[in-house]
Design a protein around this motif. Structure first.
Motif, short mmCIF file in Angstrom:
data_model
loop_
_atom_site.label_atom_id
_atom_site.label_comp_id
_atom_site.label_asym_id
_atom_site.label_seq_id
_atom_site.Cartn_x
_atom_site.Cartn_y
_atom_site.Cartn_z
N HIS A 1 107.00 -75.12 15.10
CA HIS A 1 108.03 -74.88 13.83
C HIS A 1 107.81 -75.84 12.81
CE1 HIS A 1 109.85 -72.41 16.88
NE2 HIS A 1 110.97 -72.35 16.24
N TYR A 2 107.58 -74.96 11.62
CA TYR A 2 107.60 -75.71 10.23
C TYR A 2 108.52 -75.44 9.29
CZ TYR A 2 102.76 -76.60 11.87
OH TYR A 2 101.71 -77.21 12.77
N TRP A 3 108.82 -76.36 8.26
CA TRP A 3 109.71 -76.24 7.28
C TRP A 3 108.99 -75.94 6.10
CZ3 TRP A 3 115.08 -75.62 6.71
CH2 TRP A 3 115.64 -76.15 5.46
N HIS A 4 109.17 -74.80 5.50
CA HIS A 4 108.39 -74.54 4.21
C HIS A 4 109.28 -74.58 3.13
CE1 HIS A 4 104.29 -72.71 6.08
NE2 HIS A 4 105.27 -72.86 7.16
N TYR A 5 108.77 -75.09 2.12
CA TYR A 5 109.66 -75.26 0.81
C TYR A 5 108.82 -75.33 -0.38
CZ TYR A 5 107.65 -80.18 1.25
OH TYR A 5 106.85 -81.14 1.51
N TRP A 6 109.49 -75.04 -1.72
CA TRP A 6 108.80 -75.21 -2.86
C TRP A 6 108.52 -76.46 -3.36
CZ3 TRP A 6 106.77 -70.43 -3.51
CH2 TRP A 6 107.62 -69.18 -3.09
N GLN A 7 107.18 -76.52 -4.25
CA GLN A 7 107.11 -77.85 -4.65
C GLN A 7 108.01 -78.31 -5.71
OE1 GLN A 7 102.91 -77.56 -6.03
NE2 GLN A 7 102.16 -76.69 -4.17
N THR A 8 108.84 -77.43 -6.39
CA THR A 8 109.59 -77.82 -7.46
C THR A 8 111.02 -77.72 -6.67
OG1 THR A 8 109.96 -75.28 -7.68
CG2 THR A 8 108.37 -76.42 -9.14
N GLU A 9 111.17 -78.76 -5.83
CA GLU A 9 112.25 -78.86 -4.64
C GLU A 9 113.48 -79.48 -5.64
OE1 GLU A 9 112.31 -80.06 -0.23
OE2 GLU A 9 111.32 -81.12 -1.55
N SER A 10 114.66 -79.06 -5.54
CA SER A 10 115.85 -79.54 -6.19
C SER A 10 116.28 -80.99 -5.41
CB SER A 10 116.95 -78.75 -6.15
OG SER A 10 117.36 -78.19 -5.23
N ASP A 11 116.90 -81.95 -5.76
CA ASP A 11 117.33 -82.87 -5.16
C ASP A 11 118.25 -82.66 -3.95
OD1 ASP A 11 116.15 -84.59 -7.00
OD2 ASP A 11 117.88 -84.76 -8.16
N TYR A 12 119.19 -81.38 -4.04
CA TYR A 12 119.81 -80.91 -3.11
C TYR A 12 118.90 -80.48 -1.86
CZ TYR A 12 124.45 -80.82 -4.97
OH TYR A 12 125.73 -81.43 -5.43
N MET A 13 117.65 -79.78 -1.98
CA MET A 13 116.78 -79.10 -1.11
C MET A 13 115.96 -80.52 -0.51
SD MET A 13 117.66 -76.07 -0.64
CE MET A 13 116.29 -75.69 0.24
#
Length: 290
Positions: free
Chosen positions: A262-274
């Motif tokens: 299982h992997y967590w995928h996220y955007w490079q422009t991640e907000s502080d909350y994320m």
């Protein structure tokens, strides 16, 4: 500069599966949704959407919705700096087994979870990444390590799946078979048409695909169907330990299992909350998963 209202309309059509529901989501008319997308296509000189049922993005459409997700994360980061009390909506693609086992406590452990309105999109771990590619979600949990364009991934751990059934089910269908060939003819539980874990398991036993299916689009319902003797299927070990202990579920092939990363995928422009949410999820997953 792009018309971001048009990009929002495009994303809404994909998220909602059609123009009419997208219009309701945006609180505008259906013709306004169509007009915004047509103007976007006129400017680009190519279609951004395949007008089928349900609608699908073209390659340029995927790039545009990805771009919108990253812009929205930047905007969210700026807004929360100025208004730290403001709530944020977190749209997350996850598989049902994660929700029914380890994920909820992980979300709750995020320091800013009380400011988050979670919108969970349920997808099989094999295909959830498509929601990221379409720019529909802010993060995704899936089994692929390969990030989408503009995204990154971080490994959470491994979930071990066991092939289980009730003792009565095994007694009724095995009928003295010393091997596992009876599994090809016995009813097989599947979560959805995208669920291939049972097929992979039978392939490990050098058997063909299952001949009978029971489709159960509920993780907890899947387990209960198996306990009731209505089929066998692959279940997360962390979800069924108590049923293995009390004997209501039995491993039909103790020497075989499937480990699903299982992997967590996220955007490079991640907000502080994320960022804080990702860190909480990674920390809790390390305590729960293999």
């Amino acid at each position: 500069m792009f018309d971001y209202r048009a990009l929002e309309a495009l994303t809404a059509v994909i998220e909602q599966g059609g123009f009419e529901r997208a219009a309701k989501r945006l609180n505008i008319s259906q013709s306004a949704v169509s007009q915004r997308i047509r103007q976007l296509e006129f400017r680009l000189g190519q279609p951004v959407l395949l007008r089928i049922s349900p609608p699908r993005l073209t390659e340029i459409g995927q790039r545009l919705t990805n771009h919108l997700q990253q812009v929205q994360q930047l905007e969210q980061s700026l807004l929360t700096e100025e208004h730290p009390e403001q709530d944020v909506t977190v749209r997350l693609a996850v598989n049902a087994d994660s929700i029914d086992t380890w994920l909820a406590p992980a979300l709750a452990q995020c320091p800013v979870s009380q400011r988050m309105n979670f919108e969970l999109v349920i997808e099989d771990q094999r295909i959830g990444l498509q929601r990221m590619k379409n720019g529909e979600v802010m993060a995704c949990i899936c089994e692929s390590a390969q990030p989408v364009n503009g995204g990154l991934s971080q490994k959470l751990g491994v979930v071990r799946y066991l092939a289980l059934a009730s003792p009565d089910f095994i007694h009724n269908y095995a009928a003295g078979d010393r091997g596992h060939h009876w599994l090809q003819q016995a009813p097989c539980l599947v979560y959805s048409g995208d669920d291939q874990l049972q097929h992979q398991f039978l392939a490990l036993l050098q058997l063909d695909a299952p001949g009978r299916f029971q489709r159960v689009p509920s993780s907890s319902g899947f387990v209960q169907m198996a306990r009731a003797g209505l089929g066998f299927g692959m279940m997360p070990e962390i979800q069924v330990r108590e049923f293995l202990a009390d004997g209501s579920l039995v491993n039909v092939a103790p020497q075989h299992w499937i480990d699903v990363p299982h992997y967590w995928h996220y955007w490079q422009t991640e907000s502080d909350y994320m960022v804080q949410l990702r860190q909480a999820v990674v920390k809790h997953a390390a305590e729960c998963l293999l």
